[in-house]
Enzyme design. Structure first.
Site, PDB file in Angstrom:
ATOM      1  N   HIS A  34      -9.057   4.501  -3.616  1.00 46.60           N
ATOM      2  CA  HIS A  34      -9.505   3.888  -2.166  1.00 46.60           C
ATOM      3  C   HIS A  34     -10.904   4.631  -1.876  1.00 46.60           C
ATOM      4  O   HIS A  34     -11.532   3.556  -1.385  1.00 46.60           O
ATOM      5  CB  HIS A  34      -8.512   4.428  -1.008  1.00 46.60           C
ATOM      6  CG  HIS A  34      -7.161   4.203  -1.335  1.00 46.60           C
ATOM      7  ND1 HIS A  34      -6.036   4.939  -1.557  1.00 46.60           N
ATOM      8  CD2 HIS A  34      -6.593   2.870  -0.804  1.00 46.60           C
ATOM      9  CE1 HIS A  34      -4.797   4.270  -1.532  1.00 46.60           C
ATOM     10  NE2 HIS A  34      -5.037   3.030  -1.138  1.00 46.60           N
ATOM     11  N   HIS A  92      -6.318   7.881  -2.159  1.00 42.40           N
ATOM     12  CA  HIS A  92      -6.571   8.665  -3.374  1.00 42.40           C
ATOM     13  C   HIS A  92      -8.226   8.111  -3.850  1.00 42.40           C
ATOM     14  O   HIS A  92      -8.800   7.288  -3.113  1.00 42.40           O
ATOM     15  CB  HIS A  92      -5.935   8.365  -4.448  1.00 42.40           C
ATOM     16  CG  HIS A  92      -5.481   6.698  -4.773  1.00 42.40           C
ATOM     17  ND1 HIS A  92      -6.189   5.940  -5.234  1.00 42.40           N
ATOM     18  CD2 HIS A  92      -4.104   6.105  -4.435  1.00 42.40           C
ATOM     19  CE1 HIS A  92      -5.542   4.932  -5.244  1.00 42.40           C
ATOM     20  NE2 HIS A  92      -4.553   5.012  -4.592  1.00 42.40           N
ATOM     21  N   GLU A  93      -8.639   8.668  -4.857  1.00 45.28           N
ATOM     22  CA  GLU A  93     -10.105   8.353  -5.406  1.00 45.28           C
ATOM     23  C   GLU A  93     -10.272   6.742  -5.632  1.00 45.28           C
ATOM     24  O   GLU A  93     -11.283   6.335  -5.271  1.00 45.28           O
ATOM     25  CB  GLU A  93     -10.197   8.902  -6.874  1.00 45.28           C
ATOM     26  CG  GLU A  93     -10.907  10.265  -6.601  1.00 45.28           C
ATOM     27  CD  GLU A  93     -12.182  10.393  -5.839  1.00 45.28           C
ATOM     28  OE1 GLU A  93     -13.111   9.610  -6.118  1.00 45.28           O
ATOM     29  OE2 GLU A  93     -12.487  11.195  -4.978  1.00 45.28           O
ATOM     30  N   GLN A 113       5.365  -7.147   3.414  1.00 44.81           N
ATOM     31  CA  GLN A 113       5.236  -7.356   1.820  1.00 44.81           C
ATOM     32  C   GLN A 113       6.169  -6.622   1.185  1.00 44.81           C
ATOM     33  O   GLN A 113       6.279  -6.568  -0.004  1.00 44.81           O
ATOM     34  CB  GLN A 113       3.901  -7.029   1.491  1.00 44.81           C
ATOM     35  CG  GLN A 113       3.298  -5.730   1.805  1.00 44.81           C
ATOM     36  CD  GLN A 113       1.913  -5.596   1.519  1.00 44.81           C
ATOM     37  OE1 GLN A 113       1.050  -6.010   2.335  1.00 44.81           O
ATOM     38  NE2 GLN A 113       1.407  -4.760   0.401  1.00 44.81           N
ATOM     39  N   GLN A 134      -2.870  -9.375  -6.923  1.00 43.31           N
ATOM     40  CA  GLN A 134      -3.409  -9.641  -5.499  1.00 43.31           C
ATOM     41  C   GLN A 134      -4.755 -10.084  -5.283  1.00 43.31           C
ATOM     42  O   GLN A 134      -4.933 -10.746  -4.345  1.00 43.31           O
ATOM     43  CB  GLN A 134      -3.304  -7.967  -5.027  1.00 43.31           C
ATOM     44  CG  GLN A 134      -3.670  -7.743  -3.439  1.00 43.31           C
ATOM     45  CD  GLN A 134      -3.438  -6.489  -2.968  1.00 43.31           C
ATOM     46  OE1 GLN A 134      -2.232  -6.315  -2.486  1.00 43.31           O
ATOM     47  NE2 GLN A 134      -4.170  -5.511  -2.930  1.00 43.31           N
ATOM     48  N   TYR A 174      -2.621   6.409   2.490  1.00 44.16           N
ATOM     49  CA  TYR A 174      -2.117   7.622   1.413  1.00 44.16           C
ATOM     50  C   TYR A 174      -3.317   7.595   0.487  1.00 44.16           C
ATOM     51  O   TYR A 174      -3.268   7.442  -0.745  1.00 44.16           O
ATOM     52  CB  TYR A 174      -1.030   7.622   1.091  1.00 44.16           C
ATOM     53  CG  TYR A 174      -0.191   8.684   0.779  1.00 44.16           C
ATOM     54  CD1 TYR A 174       0.068   9.927   1.577  1.00 44.16           C
ATOM     55  CD2 TYR A 174      -0.204   9.294  -0.669  1.00 44.16           C
ATOM     56  CE1 TYR A 174       0.362  11.270   1.299  1.00 44.16           C
ATOM     57  CE2 TYR A 174       0.243  10.551  -0.848  1.00 44.16           C
ATOM     58  CZ  TYR A 174       0.484  11.425  -0.080  1.00 44.16           C
ATOM     59  OH  TYR A 174       1.002  12.614  -0.259  1.00 44.16           O
ATOM     60  N   ASP A 214      -4.799  -3.959  -8.758  1.00 41.74           N
ATOM     61  CA  ASP A 214      -3.847  -4.768  -8.262  1.00 41.74           C
ATOM     62  C   ASP A 214      -4.321  -6.499  -8.643  1.00 41.74           C
ATOM     63  O   ASP A 214      -4.605  -7.039  -7.845  1.00 41.74           O
ATOM     64  CB  ASP A 214      -3.603  -5.045  -6.778  1.00 41.74           C
ATOM     65  CG  ASP A 214      -3.006  -3.476  -6.635  1.00 41.74           C
ATOM     66  OD1 ASP A 214      -1.824  -3.346  -6.396  1.00 41.74           O
ATOM     67  OD2 ASP A 214      -3.651  -2.396  -6.384  1.00 41.74           O
ATOM     68  N   GLN A 229      -9.257  -3.808  -8.395  1.00 43.06           N
ATOM     69  CA  GLN A 229      -8.879  -4.529  -9.806  1.00 43.06           C
ATOM     70  C   GLN A 229      -7.609  -4.030 -10.377  1.00 43.06           C
ATOM     71  O   GLN A 229      -6.748  -4.847 -10.887  1.00 43.06           O
ATOM     72  CB  GLN A 229      -9.950  -4.374 -11.065  1.00 43.06           C
ATOM     73  CG  GLN A 229      -9.666  -5.085 -12.075  1.00 43.06           C
ATOM     74  CD  GLN A 229      -9.492  -6.438 -12.150  1.00 43.06           C
ATOM     75  OE1 GLN A 229     -10.521  -7.248 -11.557  1.00 43.06           O
ATOM     76  NE2 GLN A 229      -8.555  -6.867 -12.612  1.00 43.06           N
TER      77      GLN A 229
HETATM   78  P1  AMP Z   1      -3.095   0.182  -1.427  1.00 38.17           P
HETATM   79  O1  AMP Z   1      -3.293   1.110   0.065  1.00 38.17           O
HETATM   80  O2  AMP Z   1      -2.298   0.595  -2.448  1.00 38.17           O
HETATM   81  O3  AMP Z   1      -2.592  -1.356  -0.713  1.00 38.17           O
HETATM   82  O4  AMP Z   1      -4.482  -0.254  -2.093  1.00 38.17           O
HETATM   83  C1  AMP Z   1      -5.660  -0.775  -1.173  1.00 38.17           C
HETATM   84  C2  AMP Z   1      -6.596  -1.122  -2.009  1.00 38.17           C
HETATM   85  O5  AMP Z   1      -7.125   0.033  -2.979  1.00 38.17           O
HETATM   86  C3  AMP Z   1      -6.295  -2.385  -2.911  1.00 38.17           C
HETATM   87  O6  AMP Z   1      -7.253  -3.350  -2.824  1.00 38.17           O
HETATM   88  C4  AMP Z   1      -6.096  -1.791  -4.046  1.00 38.17           C
HETATM   89  O7  AMP Z   1      -6.392  -2.699  -5.265  1.00 38.17           O
HETATM   90  C5  AMP Z   1      -7.150  -0.803  -4.266  1.00 38.17           C
HETATM   91  N1  AMP Z   1      -6.646   0.498  -5.127  1.00 38.17           N
HETATM   92  C6  AMP Z   1      -5.584   1.147  -5.467  1.00 38.17           C
HETATM   93  N2  AMP Z   1      -5.628   1.692  -6.317  1.00 38.17           N
HETATM   94  C7  AMP Z   1      -6.670   1.699  -6.963  1.00 38.17           C
HETATM   95  C8  AMP Z   1      -7.251   2.263  -8.007  1.00 38.17           C
HETATM   96  N3  AMP Z   1      -6.727   3.155  -8.929  1.00 38.17           N
HETATM   97  N4  AMP Z   1      -8.605   1.943  -8.223  1.00 38.17           N
HETATM   98  C9  AMP Z   1      -9.401   0.980  -7.684  1.00 38.17           C
HETATM   99  N5  AMP Z   1      -8.648   0.365  -6.635  1.00 38.17           N
HETATM  100  C10 AMP Z   1      -7.505   0.634  -6.226  1.00 38.17           C
END
Ligand code: AMP
Length: 282
Positions: A37, A34-35, A61, A153, A32, A150, A148
């Site tokens: 990712h 966004h910018e 998780q 994490q 899903y 997260d 950063q």
């Molecule tokens: P997720 O799909 O939410 O598990 O995120 C995948 C990766 O994208 C993880 O390393 C997150 O920390 C990173 N991520 C999620 N949101 C952001 C954001 N707004 N800015 C930078 N990295 C992000």
């Protein structure tokens, strides 16, 4: 760009690339896009010869009663977005490929996993550390990219990679925000109507802290109280924690010095949101 569902196939591709002297980057995600990712993917694209994004909504998780079923998914859209930034492969396994019958080994990063978000989501970081360790083995990249956003994490993954001797570099990518300051998240889709405005309180509290540090404030309790005040002004938001800590052990600081992490978590309507800023304090 190719979509790969099997572990053996993606490992073969990556091993061949490495044997040919190429630098491989891995961007683990739950999709899903966004910018935020895309920023991770662009960074990997700029720094590596071959880039794999993994897209796997990792069931282990999510706790009981959390949003595993409701977690937003749109594979076709994600594929288009990954392709638009020039990625080479999407690794998109089924849960049974990652967790076949009899699966029973887990990675526990002690100390870092049961504080902050881990105290509120028991087992969450065990699920994260386990799936990420598996991904590091399945996609043996030299560089792996994490946000950063997260921060806990990131600390857990860095600790695990060091402790288990994964020969790779963990690259931290700064948080990408909406124009009004809201940190981008797949879960922002849960924010409807007034909740979307309320959600800005996390960034507002962090900016309050940033302003105070900029102005020379070094007293942790002063900063914490001011942030608490920002949340108190919005009783519809349920603050979970304000943490002022170091970035490696995530231990509370009494005085600000060195690299300081200020992190917040709160429930806004149906969404559980987190945000943070890192400061280099003289
Ligand atoms: P997720 O799909 O939410 O598990 O995120 C995948 C990766 O994208 C993880 O390393 C997150 O920390 C990173 N991520 C999620 N949101 C952001 C954001 N707004 N800015 C930078 N990295 C992000």
């Amino acid at each position: 760009m190719e979509v790969v569902k099997e572990k053996a196939r993606i490992r073969e591709i990556v091993e061949e690339a490495r044997a040919a002297g190429r630098i491989v980057g891995l961007v683990p995600t739950m999709g899903y896009f966004h910018e935020g990712h895309l920023e991770l993917m662009r960074r990997a694209r700029a720094e590596c010869d071959l880039v794999v994004v993994s897209l796997f909504v990792n069931p282990t998780q999510f706790g009981p009663g959390e949003d595993l079923q409701a977690y937003p998914r749109d594979f076709d859209r994600d594929r288009g977005m990954a392709e638009s930034v020039g990625l080479d492969y999407i690794f998109n396994p089924e849960p049974s490929e990652m967790y076949p019958q009899g699966f029973s080994t887990h990675v526990e990063v002690e100390g870092l996993s049961d504080i902050l978000c881990g105290a509120i989501r028991p087992g969450h970081f065990r699920g994260v550390a386990t799936v990420v360790a598996k991904l590091f083995n399945i996609v043996p990249a030299q560089r792996v990219y994490f946000g950063q956003k997260d921060a806990q994490q990131l600390a857990v993954i860095k600790r695990m990679a060091a402790d288990l001797d994964f020969a790779l570099e963990v690259v931290a990518v700064p948080t990408v925000r909406e124009e009004d300051g809201l940190a981008m998240s797949s879960r922002n889709i849960y924010l409807t109507g007034r909740d979307r405005d309320d959600a800005l309180v996390l960034a507002r509290a962090l900016r309050t802290a940033a302003g105070m540090i900029e102005a020379g404030e070094r007293d942790v309790s002063e900063i914490s109280e001011a942030m608490q005040g920002v949340f108190d002004a919005l009783p519809s938001v349920n603050l979970e924690y304000i943490a002022i800590c170091d970035t490696i052990y995530l231990q509370p600081l009494e005085e600000l010095h060195g690299e300081v992490l200020i992190a917040v978590a709160a429930r806004v309507g149906k969404a559980r949101l987190i945000d943070n800023m890192v400061f280099e304090v003289e």
